[in-house]
Scaffold this active site. Structure first.
Site, PDB file in Angstrom:
ATOM      1  N   GLU A 203      86.312  25.761 127.908  1.00 36.21           N
ATOM      2  CA  GLU A 203      87.125  25.653 126.470  1.00 36.21           C
ATOM      3  C   GLU A 203      86.420  25.079 125.606  1.00 36.21           C
ATOM      4  O   GLU A 203      86.701  24.987 124.267  1.00 36.21           O
ATOM      5  CB  GLU A 203      88.419  25.025 127.036  1.00 36.21           C
ATOM      6  CG  GLU A 203      88.597  23.367 126.792  1.00 36.21           C
ATOM      7  CD  GLU A 203      87.746  22.847 127.943  1.00 36.21           C
ATOM      8  OE1 GLU A 203      87.622  23.586 128.974  1.00 36.21           O
ATOM      9  OE2 GLU A 203      87.370  21.733 127.571  1.00 36.21           O
TER      10      GLU A 203
ATOM     11  N   ASP B  37      88.487  27.302 131.635  1.00 33.19           N
ATOM     12  CA  ASP B  37      88.094  26.023 131.735  1.00 33.19           C
ATOM     13  C   ASP B  37      86.845  25.658 130.976  1.00 33.19           C
ATOM     14  O   ASP B  37      86.483  24.533 130.863  1.00 33.19           O
ATOM     15  CB  ASP B  37      87.789  25.507 133.232  1.00 33.19           C
ATOM     16  CG  ASP B  37      87.624  24.162 133.382  1.00 33.19           C
ATOM     17  OD1 ASP B  37      88.258  23.508 132.594  1.00 33.19           O
ATOM     18  OD2 ASP B  37      87.285  23.810 134.707  1.00 33.19           O
TER      19      ASP B  37
ATOM     20  N   LYS C  26      91.436  23.238 137.028  1.00 35.51           N
ATOM     21  CA  LYS C  26      90.441  22.240 137.728  1.00 35.51           C
ATOM     22  C   LYS C  26      91.239  22.046 139.176  1.00 35.51           C
ATOM     23  O   LYS C  26      92.452  21.992 139.152  1.00 35.51           O
ATOM     24  CB  LYS C  26      90.247  21.136 137.060  1.00 35.51           C
ATOM     25  CG  LYS C  26      89.434  21.427 135.579  1.00 35.51           C
ATOM     26  CD  LYS C  26      88.988  20.195 135.104  1.00 35.51           C
ATOM     27  CE  LYS C  26      88.221  20.567 133.910  1.00 35.51           C
ATOM     28  NZ  LYS C  26      86.967  20.877 134.180  1.00 35.51           N
TER      29      LYS C  26
ATOM     30  N   ARG D 148      83.203  24.945 124.306  1.00 35.40           N
ATOM     31  CA  ARG D 148      82.644  25.866 123.459  1.00 35.40           C
ATOM     32  C   ARG D 148      83.512  26.728 122.540  1.00 35.40           C
ATOM     33  O   ARG D 148      83.086  27.001 121.704  1.00 35.40           O
ATOM     34  CB  ARG D 148      81.646  26.784 124.320  1.00 35.40           C
ATOM     35  CG  ARG D 148      82.163  27.719 125.265  1.00 35.40           C
ATOM     36  CD  ARG D 148      81.255  28.195 126.678  1.00 35.40           C
ATOM     37  NE  ARG D 148      81.529  27.114 127.461  1.00 35.40           N
ATOM     38  CZ  ARG D 148      80.386  27.385 128.530  1.00 35.40           C
ATOM     39  NH1 ARG D 148      79.608  28.483 128.600  1.00 35.40           N
ATOM     40  NH2 ARG D 148      80.477  26.370 129.491  1.00 35.40           N
TER      41      ARG D 148
ATOM     42  N   LYS E 282      83.497  17.369 120.455  1.00 38.05           N
ATOM     43  CA  LYS E 282      84.540  17.913 120.999  1.00 38.05           C
ATOM     44  C   LYS E 282      85.580  16.757 121.291  1.00 38.05           C
ATOM     45  O   LYS E 282      85.545  15.731 121.980  1.00 38.05           O
ATOM     46  CB  LYS E 282      83.764  18.264 122.511  1.00 38.05           C
ATOM     47  CG  LYS E 282      85.076  18.676 123.478  1.00 38.05           C
ATOM     48  CD  LYS E 282      84.448  19.246 124.730  1.00 38.05           C
ATOM     49  CE  LYS E 282      85.461  19.425 125.554  1.00 38.05           C
ATOM     50  NZ  LYS E 282      84.826  19.889 127.101  1.00 38.05           N
TER      51      LYS E 282
HETATM   52  N1  BES Z   1      85.100  19.224 130.219  1.00 33.26           N
HETATM   53  C1  BES Z   1      84.403  19.669 131.059  1.00 33.26           C
HETATM   54  C2  BES Z   1      83.048  19.563 131.659  1.00 33.26           C
HETATM   55  C3  BES Z   1      83.046  18.495 132.457  1.00 33.26           C
HETATM   56  C4  BES Z   1      83.286  18.797 133.785  1.00 33.26           C
HETATM   57  C5  BES Z   1      82.716  17.222 132.226  1.00 33.26           C
HETATM   58  C6  BES Z   1      83.108  17.619 134.858  1.00 33.26           C
HETATM   59  C7  BES Z   1      82.352  16.094 133.083  1.00 33.26           C
HETATM   60  C8  BES Z   1      82.790  16.466 134.416  1.00 33.26           C
HETATM   61  C9  BES Z   1      84.321  21.258 130.581  1.00 33.26           C
HETATM   62  O1  BES Z   1      85.538  21.895 129.706  1.00 33.26           O
HETATM   63  C10 BES Z   1      84.159  22.426 131.787  1.00 33.26           C
HETATM   64  O2  BES Z   1      85.369  22.316 132.356  1.00 33.26           O
HETATM   65  N2  BES Z   1      83.036  22.883 131.844  1.00 33.26           N
HETATM   66  C11 BES Z   1      82.935  23.818 133.015  1.00 33.26           C
HETATM   67  C12 BES Z   1      82.176  25.087 132.445  1.00 33.26           C
HETATM   68  C13 BES Z   1      82.307  26.167 133.432  1.00 33.26           C
HETATM   69  C14 BES Z   1      83.797  27.020 133.787  1.00 33.26           C
HETATM   70  C15 BES Z   1      81.368  27.098 132.767  1.00 33.26           C
HETATM   71  C16 BES Z   1      82.203  23.142 134.141  1.00 33.26           C
HETATM   72  O3  BES Z   1      81.260  22.572 133.677  1.00 33.26           O
HETATM   73  O4  BES Z   1      82.279  23.420 135.167  1.00 33.26           O
HETATM   74 ZN    ZN Z   2      86.503  20.193 128.895  1.00 37.14          ZN
HETATM   75 MN    MN Z   3      87.048  22.726 130.775  1.00 37.38          MN
END
Ligand code: BES
Ligand code: ZN
Ligand code: MN
Length: 494
Positions: free
Chosen positions: A344, A342, A272, A346, A260
């Site tokens: 994104e 968010d 966020k 996947r 990724k």
């Molecule tokens: N890049 C983030 C995952 C992440 C969040 C990594 C915090 C490290 C610290 C990813 O794109 C994301 O935002 N994931 C969301 C998914 C949710 C909306 C289903 C998450 O983990 O909150």
């Molecule tokens: Zn992300």
């Molecule tokens: Mn995200």
């Protein structure tokens, strides 16, 4: 930089700093490095005798030579109990030494007291030193033109061959990790998909890898509507970066590494919260790990066909950005309801995984900072691992133990599938509060065909690791490069 190997006793070192990994001295047992101790006028023995240095892992002690030893400083570093010796204890010992050694133009590491045949110790020493002395100084205006220290490994004649071989591997691996860290540490305005692609190509050019970068126009023609839905809100065009080592051949397995490469993740319209959002510069660390691993694999000339696939995009809010509820179509024809912009990672991985299938690999491994939930589950110690290939997962498990880039298996199971099934589309890109890491993997499963596939969620391990001395304070850790390189070495029978 190449590492020199010299067959000499420690006290003969010609470097500015002499690093001496030392095991614990058992009661009544002979002190390791007796010769060095005598040359230092008994300072080592005295330090051990009065408890100033016991040889515990990560313990260090600086000695200043008075007599016949030429070096400016001697850094003793503990590798713990001789009988419980591991590669990790050498990495930590030398990494700790790198933190206290101070600036030096040349460093010698005396490996005489490290158990084993020499190869693993040498590799671990080189990696420990390089990772432990890593600093990201690109944006410090007062940064001195400090050149990395020239590194020499000292050993006895009998182990010289093995030490030389280990040093070579350690150098290749450390180069890969440093590449991954540097890419990861660049902030979003200095690390866009275009810049990442350019850096990957430059690395490919210097190591002899084949490379290709697909543009948005090419991706559109391939039907990558899922990936392109993420870059819609950004002025930075998405890229699909392809790196290739070796070629497809009989008896030569093809492995695809997918990473990724989200160069900045604001969350998009599902934005966020501002606290710590700057950390989302690291959201391309999976891609960086793939680039770094490809570099190591190329330098090691592994007899494998390895393909790196890095989907890269920014995730930004904009008038044109994808909105919650929008439905997009991936390369394999599956439709996805984007309920949360968010989630994104996947979405860009979906199309990259579809594309990876073109190489007909024996195995696909993807690395992604995919879910905050994996931090809740495993913290910063291990990455979450899910997949369809149990025997390769066992291989990653053991490569993880050796490199201390550990993985922990979480389930992949059709029972979780209901959570990612869509209401009006085939799939939805979020699976609710429960089992967030698992449902993300379950989503990806829909884009891997029937190929062997392993997903590593590295959101907990890719940056800010306070648990390993050689990762402390470095920002992006480069997690995955050492793990994957070791795994691929094993796979190649090296
Ligand atoms: N890049 C983030 C995952 C992440 C969040 C990594 C915090 C490290 C610290 C990813 O794109 C994301 O935002 N994931 C969301 C998914 C949710 C909306 C289903 C998450 O983990 O909150
Ligand atoms: Zn992300
Ligand atoms: Mn995200």
């Amino acid at each position: 930089m190449a590492v020199k190997v010299v067959t000499q006793v420690a006290q003969g070192a010609g470097a500015e700093v002499l690093v001496v990994p030392m095991p614990k001295t058992k009661k009544g047992a002979r002190l390791a490095h007796g010769g060095l101790d005598r040359a230092l006028g008994g300072q080592v023995k005295a330090a051990v005798a009065n408890g100033a240095f016991s040889g515990r892992v990560q313990e260090t002690r600086i000695l200043v030579p008075t007599g016949g030893v030429k070096v400016k400083r001697v850094v003793l570093c503990g590798i713990g109990d001789k009988d419980e010796f591991s590669e990790e204890s050498v990495r930590r010992a030398v990494g700790a030494a790198a933190r206290v050694a101070g600036r030096a133009a040349s460093v010698a590491i005396a490996l005489h007291a490290v158990p084993g045949d020499g190869a693993r110790a040498a590799e671990a020493a080189v990696v420990g030193w390089r990772l432990g002395s890593y600093k990201f100084t690109k944006f410090k205006s007062d940064r001195k033109k400090v050149r990395p220290a020239r590194l020499a490994l000292m050993t006895s004649g009998g182990k010289a061959r093995a030490v030389r071989a280990g040093a070579k591997i350690g150098t290749a691996v450390a180069d890969g990790v440093v590449t991954a860290r540097d890419l990861g540490n660049n902030p979003g305005n200095y690390m866009t998909p275009t810049i990442l692609a350019r850096a990957a190509r430059a690395m490919a050019q210097s190591t002899g890898l084949k490379s290709r970068v697909l543009t948005e126009t090419q991706m559109r023609a391939l039907g990558m509507g899922s990936l392109l839905s993420v870059s819609r809100g950004s002025v930075e065009p998405a890229k699909l970066i392809l790196l290739e080592h070796g070629r497809k051949a009989k008896n030569r397995p093809t492995v695809c590494l997918v990473g990724k490469g989200l160069t900045f993740d604001t969350g998009g319209i599902s934005m966020k919260p501002p606290g710590d959002m700057d950390k989302m510069r690291y959201d391309m660390c999976g891609g960086a790990a793939v680039v770094g691993t490809m570099e190591a694999v190329a330098r090691l000339k592994l007899p494998l066909h390895v393909v790196g696939v890095v989907p890269s995009s920014e995730n930004m809010p904009d008038a044109k950005a994808t909105k919650p509820g929008d439905i997009v179509t991936a390369m394999n024809g599956k439709t996805i309801e984007v309920l949360n912009t968010d989630a994104e990672g996947r979405l860009i991985l979906a199309d990259a995984l579809c594309y990876a299938q073109r190489y007909k690999p024996e195995l696909i491994i993807d690395l992604a900072t995919l879910t905050g939930a994996v931090l809740v589950a495993l913290g910063k110690h291990m990455a979450g691992m899910m997949g369809t290939d149990e025997s390769s997962m066992a291989g990653l498990q053991s490569a993880g133990k050796a490199t201390h880039e550990r993985v922990w298996q979480l389930p992949l199971d059709d029972d979780y599938d209901a959570q990612v099934r869509g209401r009006s589309a085939d799939l939805q890109n979020i699976g609710g509060r429960n089992a967030g890491t698992v449902t993300a993997a379950q989503f990806l499963r829909h884009f891997t065909g029937d190929l062997n596939w392993i997903h590593l969620d590295i959101a907990g391990t890719a940056w800010d690791d306070p648990t390993r001395i050689y990762n402390k304070g470095v920002g992006a850790t480069g997690y995955g490069v050492r793990l994957l390189t070791r795994f691929l070495q094993e796979r190649a029978g090296r």
